[in-house]
Design a protein around this motif. Structure first.
Motif, PDB file in Angstrom:
ATOM      1  N   GLY A  60     107.015  54.630 -25.527  1.00 42.40           N
ATOM      2  CA  GLY A  60     106.555  54.488 -26.806  1.00 42.40           C
ATOM      3  C   GLY A  60     104.741  54.405 -26.752  1.00 42.40           C
ATOM      4  N   GLU A  61     104.525  53.504 -26.022  1.00 39.49           N
ATOM      5  CA  GLU A  61     103.004  53.252 -25.563  1.00 39.49           C
ATOM      6  C   GLU A  61     102.261  54.331 -24.973  1.00 39.49           C
ATOM      7  OE1 GLU A  61     100.855  50.685 -26.226  1.00 39.49           O
ATOM      8  OE2 GLU A  61     102.629  49.709 -27.379  1.00 39.49           O
ATOM      9  N   MET A  62     103.075  55.143 -23.933  1.00 38.38           N
ATOM     10  CA  MET A  62     102.782  56.402 -23.472  1.00 38.38           C
ATOM     11  C   MET A  62     102.497  57.460 -24.531  1.00 38.38           C
ATOM     12  SD  MET A  62     102.086  57.633 -20.213  1.00 38.38           S
ATOM     13  CE  MET A  62     100.448  57.731 -21.019  1.00 38.38           C
ATOM     14  N   TRP A 114      95.049  49.756 -17.250  1.00 40.46           N
ATOM     15  CA  TRP A 114      94.948  48.219 -16.929  1.00 40.46           C
ATOM     16  C   TRP A 114      96.015  47.181 -17.603  1.00 40.46           C
ATOM     17  CZ3 TRP A 114      90.817  47.188 -13.387  1.00 40.46           C
ATOM     18  CH2 TRP A 114      90.759  45.814 -12.907  1.00 40.46           C
ATOM     19  N   ASN A 115      95.902  47.269 -18.684  1.00 40.40           N
ATOM     20  CA  ASN A 115      96.577  46.266 -19.625  1.00 40.40           C
ATOM     21  C   ASN A 115      98.119  46.366 -19.837  1.00 40.40           C
ATOM     22  OD1 ASN A 115      93.654  46.426 -21.234  1.00 40.40           O
ATOM     23  ND2 ASN A 115      94.422  44.604 -20.375  1.00 40.40           N
ATOM     24  N   VAL A 116      98.376  47.649 -20.245  1.00 41.80           N
ATOM     25  CA  VAL A 116      99.687  48.061 -20.731  1.00 41.80           C
ATOM     26  C   VAL A 116     100.528  48.084 -19.703  1.00 41.80           C
ATOM     27  CG1 VAL A 116     100.933  49.454 -22.330  1.00 41.80           C
ATOM     28  CG2 VAL A 116      99.123  48.953 -22.994  1.00 41.80           C
ATOM     29  N   PHE A 117     100.176  49.111 -18.766  1.00 37.61           N
ATOM     30  CA  PHE A 117     101.158  49.752 -17.362  1.00 37.61           C
ATOM     31  C   PHE A 117     101.116  48.530 -16.380  1.00 37.61           C
ATOM     32  CE2 PHE A 117     101.885  52.524 -14.145  1.00 37.61           C
ATOM     33  CZ  PHE A 117     103.159  52.678 -14.271  1.00 37.61           C
ATOM     34  N   CYS A 118      99.851  48.245 -16.105  1.00 38.92           N
ATOM     35  CA  CYS A 118      99.860  47.661 -14.739  1.00 38.92           C
ATOM     36  C   CYS A 118      99.903  46.119 -15.224  1.00 38.92           C
ATOM     37  CB  CYS A 118      98.295  47.759 -14.166  1.00 38.92           C
ATOM     38  SG  CYS A 118      98.071  49.419 -13.529  1.00 38.92           S
ATOM     39  N   ALA A 165     114.539  52.418 -14.276  1.00 42.67           N
ATOM     40  CA  ALA A 165     113.050  51.861 -14.203  1.00 42.67           C
ATOM     41  C   ALA A 165     112.436  52.838 -13.417  1.00 42.67           C
ATOM     42  CB  ALA A 165     113.328  50.622 -13.562  1.00 42.67           C
ATOM     43  N   ARG A 166     113.129  53.163 -12.074  1.00 43.00           N
ATOM     44  CA  ARG A 166     112.547  53.894 -11.121  1.00 43.00           C
ATOM     45  C   ARG A 166     111.959  55.214 -11.769  1.00 43.00           C
ATOM     46  NH1 ARG A 166     116.305  52.851  -6.292  1.00 43.00           N
ATOM     47  NH2 ARG A 166     115.554  51.015  -5.418  1.00 43.00           N
ATOM     48  N   ALA A 167     112.857  56.028 -12.367  1.00 43.49           N
ATOM     49  CA  ALA A 167     112.579  57.180 -12.972  1.00 43.49           C
ATOM     50  C   ALA A 167     111.657  57.066 -14.125  1.00 43.49           C
ATOM     51  CB  ALA A 167     114.015  57.846 -13.697  1.00 43.49           C
ATOM     52  N   VAL A 168     111.482  56.150 -15.066  1.00 43.79           N
ATOM     53  CA  VAL A 168     110.429  55.936 -16.077  1.00 43.79           C
ATOM     54  C   VAL A 168     109.228  55.749 -15.622  1.00 43.79           C
ATOM     55  CG1 VAL A 168     109.698  54.547 -17.880  1.00 43.79           C
ATOM     56  CG2 VAL A 168     112.255  55.042 -17.911  1.00 43.79           C
ATOM     57  N   THR A 169     108.992  54.977 -14.359  1.00 47.04           N
ATOM     58  CA  THR A 169     107.916  54.693 -13.729  1.00 47.04           C
ATOM     59  C   THR A 169     107.306  56.073 -13.207  1.00 47.04           C
ATOM     60  OG1 THR A 169     108.592  52.222 -13.175  1.00 47.04           O
ATOM     61  CG2 THR A 169     106.786  53.192 -12.112  1.00 47.04           C
ATOM     62  N   ALA A 170     107.785  56.630 -12.483  1.00 45.32           N
ATOM     63  CA  ALA A 170     107.511  58.055 -12.160  1.00 45.32           C
ATOM     64  C   ALA A 170     107.072  58.808 -13.221  1.00 45.32           C
ATOM     65  CB  ALA A 170     108.585  58.593 -11.139  1.00 45.32           C
ATOM     66  N   TRP A 171     107.840  58.807 -14.241  1.00 45.76           N
ATOM     67  CA  TRP A 171     107.483  59.859 -15.269  1.00 45.76           C
ATOM     68  C   TRP A 171     106.168  59.374 -16.205  1.00 45.76           C
ATOM     69  CZ3 TRP A 171     107.005  58.783 -20.723  1.00 45.76           C
ATOM     70  CH2 TRP A 171     106.841  59.517 -21.704  1.00 45.76           C
ATOM     71  N   VAL A 172     105.986  57.995 -16.249  1.00 40.18           N
ATOM     72  CA  VAL A 172     104.836  57.367 -16.701  1.00 40.18           C
ATOM     73  C   VAL A 172     103.495  57.806 -15.897  1.00 40.18           C
ATOM     74  CG1 VAL A 172     103.412  55.217 -17.467  1.00 40.18           C
ATOM     75  CG2 VAL A 172     105.872  55.603 -18.172  1.00 40.18           C
ATOM     76  N   LEU A 173     103.752  57.731 -14.523  1.00 33.84           N
ATOM     77  CA  LEU A 173     102.617  57.829 -13.578  1.00 33.84           C
ATOM     78  C   LEU A 173     102.309  59.468 -13.568  1.00 33.84           C
ATOM     79  CD1 LEU A 173     103.709  56.025 -10.612  1.00 33.84           C
ATOM     80  CD2 LEU A 173     101.693  55.620 -11.912  1.00 33.84           C
ATOM     81  N   ASP A 174     103.158  60.228 -13.822  1.00 33.92           N
ATOM     82  CA  ASP A 174     102.829  61.826 -14.034  1.00 33.92           C
ATOM     83  C   ASP A 174     102.155  61.991 -15.365  1.00 33.92           C
ATOM     84  OD1 ASP A 174     103.930  62.715 -11.700  1.00 33.92           O
ATOM     85  OD2 ASP A 174     105.545  63.731 -12.545  1.00 33.92           O
ATOM     86  N   ILE A 175     102.437  61.389 -16.412  1.00 28.86           N
ATOM     87  CA  ILE A 175     101.605  61.635 -17.813  1.00 28.86           C
ATOM     88  C   ILE A 175     100.449  60.911 -17.442  1.00 28.86           C
ATOM     89  CG2 ILE A 175     101.791  61.292 -20.020  1.00 28.86           C
ATOM     90  CD1 ILE A 175     103.841  63.042 -19.021  1.00 28.86           C
TER      91      ILE A 175
END
Length: 889
Positions: free
Chosen positions: A615-617, A645-649, A671-681
């Motif tokens: 949702g934050e993404m 900086w704040n939300v993700f890291c 969690a792994r799949a979501v992390t990879a997806w968030v990084l791509d976006i």
């Protein structure tokens, strides 16, 4: 696996070369793609790019990369400007240093060959520097304002406007720069306040019945006086109107005329009129049919129209001699010291002279009407809107535009003179000869005008001549009008206004749909950068030290300033840390086997923490997209910084660690799949601002898990389009409660100086059933991140505990055993007192109308900012003291 750190020095040149070689900078040839075009404000070929260029180029590149990723046929067309007077000045100075060589001794052809050599050297340096900044412009379409095609457009424009009666030749007063021996425009004149003298001279009446006293700060110009003017209703002089006075030294008879220009309240009420050397006097002279007596040559030396004893003297030597002569004649009636404004050439720095000469002019008043209407009716919009007023004020008070320059470097005026002075204006010499043959009935010798055109005349054609005009090219059809112009406020009248006038007159359309005005970059204290002050920040030195991405993000983040950006090395270093933070987060993801999952769909995730970050993404992508589309560069950068900086890291990565190392395989895989997806976006959203880092991260994570939608460059990947339905309000509430519990607890610890080693329990005193369930389920995570022993549920706040409220729930930290309460109270009270005194001092200063009116704008703004910051800091400490007092009582 990613290296431990990102190395800009080796990575940036490699990536840029790959981008350029791939042809990715050129607009898409997809006929269905929406065109989006920007023309680069062409930097002058006079040296290196400065920090202002870096800001301007960065914002253009951010916008073009964004629109390219959105699937548009995005064209950013680059080029450089020949910058007539500035470039000629640089080359003349070099020649003087190399061997005291004068251009006039060299001759025009040899001198121009030297300038072209300089252009090749300097222009190549500028292009190299733009590449180092990451500018993704289409170099295959690079233009120069003196290239053949552009020169054809300049000649076409001149001839067209001449034939329409909008360009004309006239003998008028112009601003004359004696150093360069050329006319300059009003905009190239810098008004400087200086100390001077005001001399009072007596002009004897011709009938010897008395005298009339005039005052002047420029005694040398009296040699060209044509009259004395008095106010029509001034009773002191009514009886003198029509009489003659004897002009001292020259011994010429000149009339006394009645004119409203003479101010009866100033000085003696009588003014000397020198029509050839003062703009207001020129108007008086025109009204009264007075002779225009030019007493200067092009070097501001006294010419043959003055008495023999003064001829050849420099104007300031002549001034001294005139005052001495008037004094010797017994006609000096007084001298006083004054502070007055004197015009100077902005390039040469010498005093500018009003000079009567034949020049070419544009009837700017006529051209301005359509350009005013276009902005008023919204065909072209200014961002921020406040700059619209600057534009309109200038256009509504526009004067005839002097476009001829007595220089050698530039576009020669396409006009030829016949033997009897008849002028033939044509695009080519052959055309002029044909016209002359028709006029005279035979071939006659023609001489082309020696003058060149004002640089701004040619650069006013930039938005369409760069696209091939006057030919009807494919680029012109596809990309004109251009979409966005990004430029500085200082050239709104120089360039923006003139492009509007030329575009509407020659193309029938506005040249751009919107104008984004960027701020001026100053040093950390708000002072203008200058070599003499030693406060210049070289953008290329900053790139070498911190990398292009760090400088780009800094300039983008600070671009929201209305007028001035305060830049420092520390700011660039700080924003470099954002890139480091994302690099480390990506490396952490690799170490924890975070990979894209085939068929992954964010709407099928189950864990509240994952649904929250998705949702934050979504919110981040939406805000950044809207901001960049509206040229809200700073807002986009701020949102990206907050999310990364704040939300993700700071939150997601820290909160997901237990899951990644836990035994629940399904939760770990999600969690792994979501992390990879968030990084791509995230890479996509950040790419326009930090292209090198994100491109490298994109490439280095391309083989992790399922293939991406496309394996090409990140710069050509599609821009994220995320459904708002992915936002989960329930997850927001749940994760928000955990974050607030931790962050507010950290604030309490920090404000009260609770040692990091202290491990009090977190007490949940009053909370809803749902909140209790959330805090109970997340207790180990909360305990770890808040550095407390555990989470306990109690009914009352015990003695020695500090309470705080989040989302209606009351939590408490027992801190009495870890701090000295009385000493802490004294410390807080002292700091609050100091901040209060500072706030009061600043408030009194800002309440002083004299300070606000007289102090530099930047000093006043700094004081306002410090007052606001002081109030916030004081408020925080007061809240901390209130908590402490509650414990003590």
């Amino acid at each position: 696996m990613l290296e431990k750190t990102f190395d800009p020095k080796s990575t940036e040149p490699r990536l840029y070369a790959s981008w350029e070689a791939s042809g990715a900078f050129a607009p898409s040839d997809n006929p269905g793609a929406e065109p989006f075009s920007i023309v680069m404000p062409p930097p002058n070929v006079t040296g290196s790019l400065h920090i202002g260029h870096a800001l301007n180029s960065t914002l253009q590149d951010v916008l073009i990369r964004f629109e390219r990723m959105r699937g548009k046929a995005a064209l950013w067309l680059p080029g450089t400007d020949h910058a007539g007077i500035a470039t000629q000045m640089v080359v003349e100075r070099q020649l003087a240093q190399d061997g005291n060589i004068n251009r006039r001794e060299m001759g025009r052809a040899a001198f121009l060959a030297k300038v072209w050599e300089w252009k090749a050297e300097s222009g190549g340096k500028i292009v190299h520097q733009l590449r180092k900044l990451g500018a993704s412009c289409d170099w295959s379409r690079e233009r120069f304002t003196l290239d053949d095609g552009f020169s054809q457009g300049v000649r076409k424009a001149f001839v067209t406007l001449y034939n329409e009666g909008l360009i004309y030749r006239d003998k008028r007063l112009v601003n004359w720069d004696p150093h360069f021996q050329t006319a300059i425009s009003d905009l190239e004149v810098e008004q400087r306040e200086v100390d001077g003298q005001l001399w009072h001279f007596a002009y004897p009446l011709a009938d010897r019945s008395g005298e009339i006293v005039v005052a002047t700060t420029r005694p040398e110009t009296m040699l060209g006086d044509a009259a004395v003017a008095v106010y029509p209703d001034d009773e002191r002089y009514k009886h003198l109107v029509g009489k003659q006075v004897i002009l001292p030294i020259v011994e010429r008879m000149i009339p006394i005329v009645a004119d409203a220009y003479a101010d009866p309240e100033k000085g003696s009420g009588a003014v000397k009129i020198t029509p050839a050397h003062h703009f207001d006097d020129f108007q008086v002279g025109t009204r009264h049919d007075l002779p225009m007596i030019n007493i200067f040559d092009e070097f501001a030396r006294i010419n043959e129209n003055a008495p023999q004893a003064y001829r050849g003297l420099d104007r300031f030597a002549a001034r001294k001699k005139v005052v001495e002569a008037v004094q010797d004649l017994g006609l000096l009636r007084g001298t006083e010291t004054v502070r007055h404004v004197v015009p100077h050439g902005d390039r040469s720095g010498v005093v500018v002279e009003p000079f009567l000469t034949d020049q070419w002019f544009v009837n700017a008043e006529v051209l301005a009407q359509a350009a005013i209407k276009a902005v008023v009716e919204g065909d072209t919009v200014f961002l921020p809107k406040q700059w619209e007023k600057t534009y309109l004020d200038w256009m509504r008070n526009i004067q005839p535009w002097t476009i001829s320059r007595q220089l050698w470097w530039g576009h020669r005026v396409p006009a030829w003179f016949g033997p009897d002075g008849v002028i033939f204006v044509e695009e080519t010499e052959d055309g002029a000869r044909d016209q002359a043959r028709a006029h005279y009935g035979r071939d006659v010798p023609l001489a082309q005008d020696e003058d060149v055109l004002d640089t701004w005349f040619s650069s006013a054609l930039w938005p369409f001549s760069t696209l091939g005009w006057p030919e009807n090219t494919t680029d012109l059809e596809r990309f004109f009008p251009t979409n966005t112009l990004i430029t500085g406020f200082d050239i709104i009248p120089f360039w923006v206004a003139r492009m509007m006038m030329q575009g509407l007159q020659l193309m029938g359309r506005v040249p751009f749909k919107r104008v984004f005005i960027n701020a001026l970059v100053r040093d950390a204290s708000g002072a203008k950068m200058s070599k003499s002050k030693g406060n210049v920040l070289d953008p290329l030195a900053l790139v070498d030290e911190f990398g292009a991405d760090a400088l780009r993000f800094t300039l983008t983040a600070m671009s929201g300033a209305a007028r001035d950006i305060k830049l420092s090395r520390q700011r660039v270093e700080g924003y470099r840390n954002l890139g480091t933070k994302l690099w480390n987060a990506t490396r952490f993801a690799q170490l924890n086997d975070c990979a894209r999952e085939a068929g992954f769909s964010p709407d099928r995730t189950m864990m509240p923490l994952n649904r929250w970050i998705i949702g934050e993404m979504v919110r981040t992508a939406k805000t950044v997209t809207i901001a960049l589309a509206d040229c809200g560069f700073a807002e986009a950068a701020d949102m990206l910084y907050r999310f990364i900086w704040n939300v993700f890291c700071d939150w997601y990565i820290e909160m997901i660690k237990p899951t990644l190392s836990g035994a629940d395989i399904a939760a770990r895989d999600e969690a792994r799949a979501v992390t990879a997806w968030v990084l791509d976006i995230t890479f996509k959203l950040l790419h326009p601002v930090m292209p090198f880092l994100t491109e490298e991260l994109w490439a280095k994570t391309s083989d992790l898990g399922a293939p991406r939608e496309q394996q090409d460059f990140l710069m050509t990947a599609s821009w994220p389009q995320l459904a708002e339905s992915l936002i989960d309000p329930a997850a927001d509430v749940e994760i928000g409660l955990i974050i607030d519990a931790i962050s507010e607890g950290r604030s309490v610890r920090q404000e009260l100086n609770v040692p990091p080693s202290a491990r009090p329990p977190l007490l949940v005193v009053d909370a809803s059933e749902r909140q209790r369930r959330t805090l109970k389920a997340s207790a180990p995570l909360v305990a770890q991140l808040l550095r407390v022993s555990d989470v306990r549920f109690v009914s009352v706040v015990p003695a020695g505990a500090v309470s705080y409220v989040i989302a209606g729930a009351t939590l408490a930290l027992p801190v009495a055993e870890f701090i000295e309460l009385t000493a802490e109270r004294a410390r807080l009270a002292k700091e609050i007192g100091n901040l209060g005194a500072e706030a009061e001092k600043l408030f009194r200063k800002l309440s002083n109308e004299d300070f606000v009116a007289r102090a530099p704008e930047q000093v006043v703004e700094d004081s306002r900012e410090r007052l606001a910051e002081t109030k916030i800091a004081k408020s925080k400490l007061e809240a901390a003291l209130a908590r402490l007092l509650a414990v003590l009582h």
